[in-house]
Design a protein around this motif. Structure first.
Motif, short mmCIF file in Angstrom:
data_model
loop_
_atom_site.label_atom_id
_atom_site.label_comp_id
_atom_site.label_asym_id
_atom_site.label_seq_id
_atom_site.Cartn_x
_atom_site.Cartn_y
_atom_site.Cartn_z
N LEU A 26 0.83 -1.20 0.00
CA LEU A 26 0.00 0.00 0.00
C LEU A 26 0.86 1.26 0.00
O LEU A 26 0.54 2.25 -0.65
CB LEU A 26 -0.95 0.00 1.20
CG LEU A 26 -2.10 -0.99 1.11
CD1 LEU A 26 -2.89 -1.00 2.41
CD2 LEU A 26 -3.00 -0.70 -0.06
N GLY A 27 1.98 1.22 0.72
CA GLY A 27 2.91 2.35 0.71
C GLY A 27 3.47 2.59 -0.68
O GLY A 27 3.61 3.74 -1.11
N ALA A 28 3.77 1.52 -1.40
CA ALA A 28 4.27 1.65 -2.77
C ALA A 28 3.18 2.22 -3.69
O ALA A 28 3.48 3.05 -4.56
CB ALA A 28 4.75 0.30 -3.28
N GLN A 29 1.94 1.78 -3.49
CA GLN A 29 0.84 2.34 -4.29
C GLN A 29 0.65 3.83 -4.01
O GLN A 29 0.44 4.63 -4.93
CB GLN A 29 -0.47 1.61 -3.99
CG GLN A 29 -0.59 0.26 -4.63
CD GLN A 29 -1.97 -0.36 -4.39
OE1 GLN A 29 -2.87 0.27 -3.83
NE2 GLN A 29 -2.13 -1.59 -4.82
N ALA A 35 3.49 10.39 -7.05
CA ALA A 35 4.40 10.83 -8.10
C ALA A 35 3.64 11.27 -9.35
O ALA A 35 4.12 12.15 -10.08
CB ALA A 35 5.37 9.70 -8.44
N ARG A 36 2.47 10.71 -9.60
CA ARG A 36 1.70 11.06 -10.80
C ARG A 36 0.83 12.31 -10.61
O ARG A 36 0.42 12.94 -11.59
CB ARG A 36 0.80 9.89 -11.20
CG ARG A 36 1.55 8.73 -11.81
CD ARG A 36 0.60 7.74 -12.46
NE ARG A 36 -0.29 7.09 -11.51
CZ ARG A 36 -0.06 5.93 -10.93
NH1 ARG A 36 1.06 5.28 -11.18
NH2 ARG A 36 -0.93 5.40 -10.08
N ILE A 37 0.53 12.68 -9.39
CA ILE A 37 -0.42 13.77 -9.14
C ILE A 37 -0.03 15.08 -9.83
O ILE A 37 -0.85 15.64 -10.56
CB ILE A 37 -0.67 13.96 -7.63
CG1 ILE A 37 -1.48 12.78 -7.10
CG2 ILE A 37 -1.39 15.28 -7.35
CD1 ILE A 37 -1.67 12.78 -5.59
N ARG A 53 -8.55 13.32 -2.52
CA ARG A 53 -9.03 12.44 -1.45
C ARG A 53 -8.43 11.05 -1.66
O ARG A 53 -8.33 10.58 -2.78
CB ARG A 53 -10.55 12.37 -1.48
CG ARG A 53 -11.13 11.60 -0.31
CD ARG A 53 -12.64 11.60 -0.33
NE ARG A 53 -13.10 10.84 -1.49
CZ ARG A 53 -14.19 11.12 -2.17
NH1 ARG A 53 -14.92 12.15 -1.85
NH2 ARG A 53 -14.55 10.38 -3.20
N THR A 54 -8.04 10.40 -0.59
CA THR A 54 -7.48 9.06 -0.65
C THR A 54 -8.45 8.09 0.00
O THR A 54 -8.92 8.33 1.10
CB THR A 54 -6.13 9.00 0.10
OG1 THR A 54 -5.24 9.95 -0.48
CG2 THR A 54 -5.52 7.62 0.02
N ARG A 67 -7.21 7.35 -5.49
CA ARG A 67 -7.09 8.80 -5.30
C ARG A 67 -8.15 9.48 -6.14
O ARG A 67 -8.34 9.13 -7.31
CB ARG A 67 -5.71 9.30 -5.71
CG ARG A 67 -4.56 8.78 -4.87
CD ARG A 67 -4.59 9.43 -3.50
NE ARG A 67 -3.59 8.94 -2.61
CZ ARG A 67 -2.41 9.54 -2.40
NH1 ARG A 67 -2.08 10.61 -3.03
NH2 ARG A 67 -1.58 9.03 -1.53
N THR A 68 -8.84 10.46 -5.58
CA THR A 68 -9.90 11.17 -6.27
C THR A 68 -9.67 12.67 -6.15
O THR A 68 -9.52 13.18 -5.04
CB THR A 68 -11.28 10.84 -5.65
OG1 THR A 68 -11.44 9.42 -5.62
CG2 THR A 68 -12.41 11.45 -6.45
#
Length: 89
Positions: A26-29, A35-37, A53-54, A67-68
């Motif tokens: 989950l930390g890697a996700q 990084a993409r945000i 929002r996560t 992520r939303t």
């Protein structure tokens, strides 16, 4: 009878726990979506402030991060949908 209830309570608590490997995954996700945000926000044409929002869908080994981007004063519904789609791919 009390022993059965205690055992059932212990099992229900353990079934919802995350293992260290699950936490690492989950930390890697989270790191990958973080990084993409910025690039996705820019690609969607969002300027100014925005809110992400996560959510954690599921639990244990099957949990997934979602992520939303939320629409708001500086973010249209279309921009939010585009950025959200980009972040979660």
């Amino acid at each position: 009878m009390k022993t059965i209830f205690a055992a059932m309570a212990a099992l229900s608590l353990l079934s919802g726990c995350l293992s260290a490997a699950d936490n690492d995954r989950l930390g890697a996700q989270l790191a990958a979506t973080d990084a993409r945000i910025p690039g996705c926000i820019e690609a969607a044409g969002i300027t100014g402030q925005y809110r992400v929002r996560t959510e954690f869908l599921g639990h244990g080994a099957g949990a997934t991060v979602l992520r939303t981007v939320q629409a708001g004063p500086t973010v249209t519904d279309g921009q939010a949908a585009q950025a959200t789609s980009c972040i979660n791919t």
